[in-house]
Design an enzyme around this catalytic site. Structure first.
Site, PDB file in Angstrom:
ATOM      1  CG  ASP A   1       2.019   4.318  -3.883  1.00  0.00           C
ATOM      2  OD1 ASP A   1       2.463   3.460  -4.664  1.00  0.00           O
ATOM      3  OD2 ASP A   1       1.322   4.029  -2.889  1.00  0.00           O
ATOM      4  CB  SER A   2       6.248   3.116  -7.730  1.00  0.00           C
ATOM      5  OG  SER A   2       5.561   3.607  -8.873  1.00  0.00           O
TER       6      SER A   2
ATOM      7  CD  GLU B   1      -0.872  -0.405  -1.857  1.00  0.00           C
ATOM      8  OE1 GLU B   1       0.103  -0.074  -2.545  1.00  0.00           O
ATOM      9  OE2 GLU B   1      -0.772  -0.723  -0.643  1.00  0.00           O
TER      10      GLU B   1
ATOM     11  CD  GLU C   1       3.564  -5.030  -6.152  1.00  0.00           C
ATOM     12  OE1 GLU C   1       4.769  -4.791  -5.975  1.00  0.00           O
ATOM     13  OE2 GLU C   1       2.668  -4.172  -6.079  1.00  0.00           O
TER      14      GLU C   1
END
Length: 297
Positions: free
Chosen positions: A76-77, A147, A214
């Protein structure tokens, strides 16, 4: 550095493992089929490190596939670097599905992992299954990513039990940018470190085949990597993770302005592409393009 409490000692260093046979290596091996989650698990057992990049279109994906990148993430970046949004939050299921299908069509060997965007799984496992099924059936993705650690464990469990491989994502989770108030490093301090470890073990126990870490202190990421039997994929999490991922536009120097500290730019693509565009424009204005060899009669 994250301090470990006396009650929690780091796991023992794993025994040295022989290098993978050239034909079996996840990166650099020979393969006539797509990479699967079983190949990912085998690489962990061999102690083999491997690369992952993002991709959002068929042509770029084909380049990375030909380069032997074993796992491509349709992240989704795309919101930030492909669709012009300020964050990943606005990305929709329609957008992820469309671009995931393009990446699948542009590749032959890489495992394609598609992100579940914000709002596509937070309601619960049933919503997650419905949207993940769409990515697998309509786009042809080989796995999905979502996530969250403990808070997303039930979603992971249902997807995996339904036959959909899941890559989890903990630490800095960009879809939570508003809750975080930005993009701060996660896992600093004893309490935060303990929570990250619980999150990692929760998604492993739920059946995730890998977990992205991350923006996590390197020492903590190393401890998580030692503690899990599934591979960790680092992005800003130090060198001890089993794999490393970068957003391709960051990696290739296509991103304008400042990039995160953890990014290494391997090419000045923005400069090269801009230079080519200017050269083309100047030749058009001067009347030197097209030449005779570019002309039909």
């Amino acid at each position: 550095m994250t301090q470990l409490s006396p009650a929690r000692k780091p796991a023992a260093e794993p025994a040295a493992t022989p290098p993978a046979e050239p034909g079996k290596a996840l990166y650099g091996g020979t393969r006539s089929r797509r990479v699967t989650v079983r190949d990912i698990a085998a690489a962990k057992e061999r102690g083999e490190k491997w690369p992952m990049l993002t991709a959002y279109d068929a042509m770029t994906a084909s380049v990375f596939d030909e380069a032997g990148i074993p796992v491509l993430l349709v992240g989704d970046s795309m919101g930030n670097c492909h669709l012009g949004y300020e964050s990943t939050v606005p990305v929709t299921m329609d957008e992820i599905t469309l671009l995931s299908a393009a990446v699948v069509r542009g590749t032959d060997h890489a495992l394609i992992v598609a992100d579940l965007p914000f709002g596509a799984y937070q309601e619960g496992p049933v919503q997650a299954l419905r949207n993940a099924t769409r990515l697998v059936k309509e786009a042809g993705a080989g796995a999905v990513k979502l996530e969250g650690g403990e808070r997303s464990a039930h979603q992971v469990e249902l997807l995996v039990s339904s036959g959909i491989p899941v890559m989890a994502h903990i630490g800095l989770t960009p879809q939570s940018v508003h809750a975080f108030g930005g993009y701060p490093v996660q896992g600093r301090g004893e309490e935060a470190a303990q929570q990250l470890l619980r999150d990692a073990k929760a998604v492993q126990d739920a059946g995730a085949f890998a977990v992205v870490l991350e923006a996590v202190p390197a020492e903590l990421a190393a401890e998580v990597t030692r503690s899990l039997h599934i591979p960790t994929v680092g992005i800003g999490a130090g060198a001890e993770c089993d794999a490393q991922v970068l957003v391709w536009t960051d990696m290739a120097g296509m991103t304008a302005g400042r990039v995160p500290r953890f990014v290494k730019q391997y090419l000045a693509l923005r400069e090269l592409l801009g230079g080519a565009a200017k050269e083309f424009a100047e030749e058009v204005v001067a009347g030197t393009f097209p030449e005779e060899r570019h002309t039909f009669h």
